[in-house]
Design a protein around this motif. Sequence first.
Motif, mmCIF file in Angstrom:
data_model
loop_
_atom_site.group_PDB
_atom_site.id
_atom_site.type_symbol
_atom_site.label_atom_id
_atom_site.label_comp_id
_atom_site.label_asym_id
_atom_site.label_seq_id
_atom_site.Cartn_x
_atom_site.Cartn_y
_atom_site.Cartn_z
ATOM 1 N N TYR A 32 -5.454 -0.609 -58.310
ATOM 2 C CA TYR A 32 -4.768 -0.802 -57.113
ATOM 3 C C TYR A 32 -4.781 0.144 -56.493
ATOM 4 O O TYR A 32 -5.697 -0.354 -55.868
ATOM 5 C CB TYR A 32 -2.871 -1.424 -58.213
ATOM 6 C CG TYR A 32 -2.963 -2.328 -59.082
ATOM 7 C CD1 TYR A 32 -3.375 -3.959 -58.751
ATOM 8 C CD2 TYR A 32 -2.522 -1.564 -60.200
ATOM 9 C CE1 TYR A 32 -3.081 -4.300 -59.752
ATOM 10 C CE2 TYR A 32 -2.883 -3.255 -61.380
ATOM 11 C CZ TYR A 32 -2.508 -4.384 -61.080
ATOM 12 O OH TYR A 32 -2.014 -5.359 -61.404
ATOM 13 N N TYR A 33 -3.867 1.519 -56.168
ATOM 14 C CA TYR A 33 -3.198 2.149 -55.161
ATOM 15 C C TYR A 33 -3.275 3.391 -56.344
ATOM 16 O O TYR A 33 -2.896 3.003 -57.206
ATOM 17 C CB TYR A 33 -2.886 2.207 -54.308
ATOM 18 C CG TYR A 33 -2.152 1.012 -54.255
ATOM 19 C CD1 TYR A 33 -0.349 1.344 -54.756
ATOM 20 C CD2 TYR A 33 -1.058 -0.405 -54.072
ATOM 21 C CE1 TYR A 33 0.217 0.858 -55.595
ATOM 22 C CE2 TYR A 33 -0.236 -1.554 -54.673
ATOM 23 C CZ TYR A 33 0.630 -0.694 -55.213
ATOM 24 O OH TYR A 33 1.893 -1.044 -55.748
ATOM 25 N N THR B 161 10.233 -0.337 -50.992
ATOM 26 C CA THR B 161 8.440 -1.421 -50.457
ATOM 27 C C THR B 161 7.717 -0.909 -49.224
ATOM 28 O O THR B 161 9.091 -1.510 -48.154
ATOM 29 C CB THR B 161 8.338 -2.037 -51.421
ATOM 30 O OG1 THR B 161 9.164 -3.241 -51.516
ATOM 31 C CG2 THR B 161 9.446 -1.640 -53.209
ATOM 32 N N SER C 82 7.094 -3.985 -48.750
ATOM 33 C CA SER C 82 7.212 -5.357 -48.519
ATOM 34 C C SER C 82 8.491 -6.219 -48.081
ATOM 35 O O SER C 82 8.273 -6.797 -46.824
ATOM 36 C CB SER C 82 7.308 -6.129 -49.984
ATOM 37 O OG SER C 82 6.449 -6.007 -50.946
ATOM 38 N N GLU C 83 9.085 -4.792 -48.223
ATOM 39 C CA GLU C 83 10.542 -4.592 -47.481
ATOM 40 C C GLU C 83 10.893 -4.056 -46.409
ATOM 41 O O GLU C 83 11.483 -4.888 -45.118
ATOM 42 C CB GLU C 83 11.745 -3.623 -48.711
ATOM 43 C CG GLU C 83 12.173 -4.528 -49.417
ATOM 44 C CD GLU C 83 12.852 -3.521 -50.550
ATOM 45 O OE1 GLU C 83 11.762 -2.786 -51.351
ATOM 46 O OE2 GLU C 83 13.582 -3.153 -50.546
ATOM 47 N N LEU D 285 9.490 -7.122 -44.076
ATOM 48 C CA LEU D 285 10.129 -8.448 -43.670
ATOM 49 C C LEU D 285 11.157 -7.799 -43.657
ATOM 50 O O LEU D 285 11.746 -8.621 -41.970
ATOM 51 C CB LEU D 285 11.054 -8.399 -45.394
ATOM 52 C CG LEU D 285 12.394 -9.392 -45.685
ATOM 53 C CD1 LEU D 285 11.667 -10.882 -45.074
ATOM 54 C CD2 LEU D 285 12.812 -9.831 -46.659
ATOM 55 N N HIS E 231 -2.153 -7.393 -46.638
ATOM 56 C CA HIS E 231 -1.181 -7.704 -47.917
ATOM 57 C C HIS E 231 -0.656 -8.870 -48.195
ATOM 58 O O HIS E 231 -0.088 -9.210 -47.231
ATOM 59 C CB HIS E 231 -0.168 -6.799 -48.246
ATOM 60 C CG HIS E 231 0.220 -6.384 -49.673
ATOM 61 N ND1 HIS E 231 1.600 -6.909 -50.101
ATOM 62 C CD2 HIS E 231 -0.128 -5.421 -50.231
ATOM 63 C CE1 HIS E 231 1.388 -6.042 -51.688
ATOM 64 N NE2 HIS E 231 0.583 -5.327 -51.530
ATOM 65 N N SER E 232 -0.109 -9.340 -49.384
ATOM 66 C CA SER E 232 0.729 -11.119 -49.637
ATOM 67 C C SER E 232 2.255 -10.422 -49.186
ATOM 68 O O SER E 232 2.792 -11.502 -49.530
ATOM 69 C CB SER E 232 0.173 -11.074 -50.787
ATOM 70 O OG SER E 232 0.768 -10.557 -51.857
ATOM 71 N N GLN F 186 2.639 -12.724 -46.258
ATOM 72 C CA GLN F 186 2.736 -13.876 -46.640
ATOM 73 C C GLN F 186 4.832 -14.504 -46.861
ATOM 74 O O GLN F 186 5.175 -14.868 -46.361
ATOM 75 C CB GLN F 186 2.093 -13.864 -47.646
ATOM 76 C CG GLN F 186 2.433 -15.953 -47.974
ATOM 77 C CD GLN F 186 0.931 -15.862 -49.096
ATOM 78 O OE1 GLN F 186 0.664 -15.485 -49.252
ATOM 79 N NE2 GLN F 186 1.800 -17.300 -49.622
ATOM 80 N N LYS F 187 4.912 -12.903 -48.135
ATOM 81 C CA LYS F 187 5.961 -13.218 -48.125
ATOM 82 C C LYS F 187 7.358 -13.623 -47.609
ATOM 83 O O LYS F 187 8.290 -14.493 -47.359
ATOM 84 C CB LYS F 187 5.976 -12.496 -49.672
ATOM 85 C CG LYS F 187 7.411 -12.363 -50.855
ATOM 86 C CD LYS F 187 7.317 -11.887 -51.605
ATOM 87 C CE LYS F 187 8.586 -11.639 -53.057
ATOM 88 N NZ LYS F 187 8.193 -11.645 -54.574
ATOM 89 N N THR G 238 -5.714 -3.880 -48.583
ATOM 90 C CA THR G 238 -5.411 -3.340 -50.358
ATOM 91 C C THR G 238 -6.923 -3.576 -50.889
ATOM 92 O O THR G 238 -7.173 -2.538 -51.740
ATOM 93 C CB THR G 238 -4.088 -4.758 -50.823
ATOM 94 O OG1 THR G 238 -3.496 -4.762 -50.109
ATOM 95 C CG2 THR G 238 -4.222 -4.154 -52.652
#
Lengths: 441, 441
Positions: free
Chosen positions: A86-87, A152, A154-155, A158, A189-190, A193-194, A248
């Motif tokens: 991963y990373y 993260t 992701s947040e 978002l 990064h996905s 999409q999320k 990624t």
Amino acid sequence: MENTLKPMDAEQLREYGHKMVDFIADYYKSIESFPVLSQVKPGYLKELLPDSAPNHPESLQDVFEDIRQKIIPGITHWQSPEYFAYYPSNSSTAGFLGEMLSAGFNIVGFSWVTSPAATELEVIVLDWLAKMLKLPDQFFSAGQGGGVIQGTASEAVLVVLLAARDKILRKVGKKSLEKLVVYASDQTHSALQKACQIAGIVQDNFRVLKADRNSNYSLCPEVALEAISNDLSAGLIPFFLCATVGTTSSAAVDPLSELGKLSKAYGMWFHVDAAYAGSACICPEYRHYIDGVEEADSFGMNAHKWFLTNFDCSLLWVKDQRPLVQSLSTNPEFLKNKASQENAVVDFKDWQIPLGRRFRSLKLWMVLRLYGLENLQSYIRNHINLAEQFEQLIKTDSRFEVLSGNFVLRFAVGAPLTEEKHIKEAWKVLQDHATTLLRSI
Amino acid sequence: MENTLKPMDAEQLREYGHKMVDFIADYYKSIESFPVLSQVKPGYLKELLPDSAPNHPESLQDVFEDIRQKIIPGITHWQSPEYFAYYPSNSSTAGFLGEMLSAGFNIVGFSWVTSPAATELEVIVLDWLAKMLKLPDQFFSAGQGGGVIQGTASEAVLVVLLAARDKILRKVGKKSLEKLVVYASDQTHSALQKACQIAGIVQDNFRVLKADRNSNYSLCPEVALEAISNDLSAGLIPFFLCATVGTTSSAAVDPLSELGKLSKAYGMWFHVDAAYAGSACICPEYRHYIDGVEEADSFGMNAHKWFLTNFDCSLLWVKDQRPLVQSLSTNPEFLKNKASQENAVVDFKDWQIPLGRRFRSLKLWMVLRLYGLENLQSYIRNHINLAEQFEQLIKTDSRFEVLSGNFVLRFAVGAPLTEEKHIKEAWKVLQDHATTLLRSI
């Protein structure tokens, strides 16, 4: 009624805490003795643990024994020097101490008043980082902008997507949600999409633009421009473009300056996700990878990846916090207080998804103070040097080729304990597999 | 290139870790000497810290000195026995040890394969809790349901709202987003409003239903039914009802059974938020407060409020995980692995907003093991007993009246160190203020 439990007895915390420190230090001493990837089968733990919580207290000794025998076999050792998946997810003594202290104070810093030090240290430390990364002035806290710690990336993506969504909808009307279009390369990064799914962006309006070997897997501005033009012709509303510095799969770098100018020309929010590679930009010789960040509305970098700050610590800067707050604030009676109502302070609850938040700036502050900029730079340089050594090893064996994309072996150097010998061992493993594979065909 | 920094040297971690344990134990020994509410003024810390990170390492001693002199004055001491604001945010030795161990392993458990123990321990411990709370079978992991640890109740209500939104939209078509209606009482936590904003629910379609003194601030099913009927007549689509057990302002309890049946009759998702009061339901005599939970699609309780588990640890159970996963899953190439593709495992990344996640089940597991069910029950009972003592004190003074709602003094007992003397001291403070106040009018 008698209460026999003393759940926060200072002397018990001291005694047990010391034992836990030794347990963790011993874990790091022996970390190379474990297989990096856990070897257990699905459902292994259910066989080993009872199906109810105990009625009566158990001893710390018993718990340690279970951790050794039942939990550790189910751990994939992200901190092993032989972890290259991963990373990186860096732990460090300083980051660990910061986590301890945060758990010790155990405050919930949603508003300034709930612990002013938590908000103020976060503002200050994010300014320090912005300085180290030479971010444009607008990302500093002095004006309308500033930094915030998210859990993260992701947040992070978002919250800026929501801010951008609501900003454009205030202009074009809420009924236009279904016309909004998001752009990014197929290497993105996905998490984006999320975020689109969560924000209610129509699935067909998420433009996943082709990035291929010809552009080193970066997003071509021409490709983006063509997509934007087509969407405008179709009556849609382009509003968000996400560029990545260090994707990624292949660590590709999108051309920030051109994509940023394009975004501005079309009134779009421009977000730069440097979650993985951003840390390297504290070194002057790598800073050019984020040239063009001055065009961005928001910029993210994960201190928990390659910056020695224990997970979770995702840094996000915005040039203007107002759209964030307009999207994410609520102001119920029970949270009102003088400092907030006088607009004298930042309340980070309005910059993030959750209400509650931990005192995460402590760990970043301790990393910066206990290591210092120069050590952090040499830490990054050392990993890049090790990765280059690995590249050299590959070049000595004609059965392998260094490239990015297609079907590749992705090898991520960045664990705090990784040294030259671990690179060489990993290379040996790959060579042995190649030998076996080639023998069989 | 030489790398002098040893950021994860086991012996340095041991030495510094021991010092930090002593620092934190000493903090708890002296916690009553600090004013509970921080007395600093906005911007205080900027005056005290430099405006850049240091170039060279600083000593741990210097950092401790700064924590004492600059950080602690800016802390509002949530763990003080004299803290009665908002809600409890329990720290405990066991919870603290769990945080330490989680920071020690520093794994990122988004998929099962990234550390099977993290996912499996979470599944098991949430089943333990479900058993302690006597939740219906469908909330256990054996079938389609199960529990998961979210960061906060805000995230818990957001993920189930998204699951419910997408479930109904799959049925009625995505264009109907603007017709979706959410119901809750005006006592409901602001997290629901925020979740609606994020999910793109039209602001006018969030029904904040009046709950008043006549119903002890709980939501009347008749009021909900009337609103639902009106909305149906107007061509709107009711899809989500949130009930609360222990509201933030007045600890009101909504009638779960009737509201749940109503939700079912109209095909709506029924979420029960017992973030604060849920912990008490491990005692048989208080379990009746969640009677009717068998009608719920999802149920939440915060172990980080009143269950001795350090922040953050918000527990969420669903009867059917499939709508969650349908809303929140992404499946990029770099996350694919055998166990996930064979559907042999749970990947909690698809039950939450972020991708990455910490090993939070460790702290809950340690709380349950080191304290045991009976001690946890008596811990809850002791706090309720202290709250009752406080009520008795109020009744001795005719200037005060015990009620909920209107303008009230909200007094939340639940800090781990709180004893009878702290209740009495707090009461003295209130009486003195009342005396001064009444003298002045």
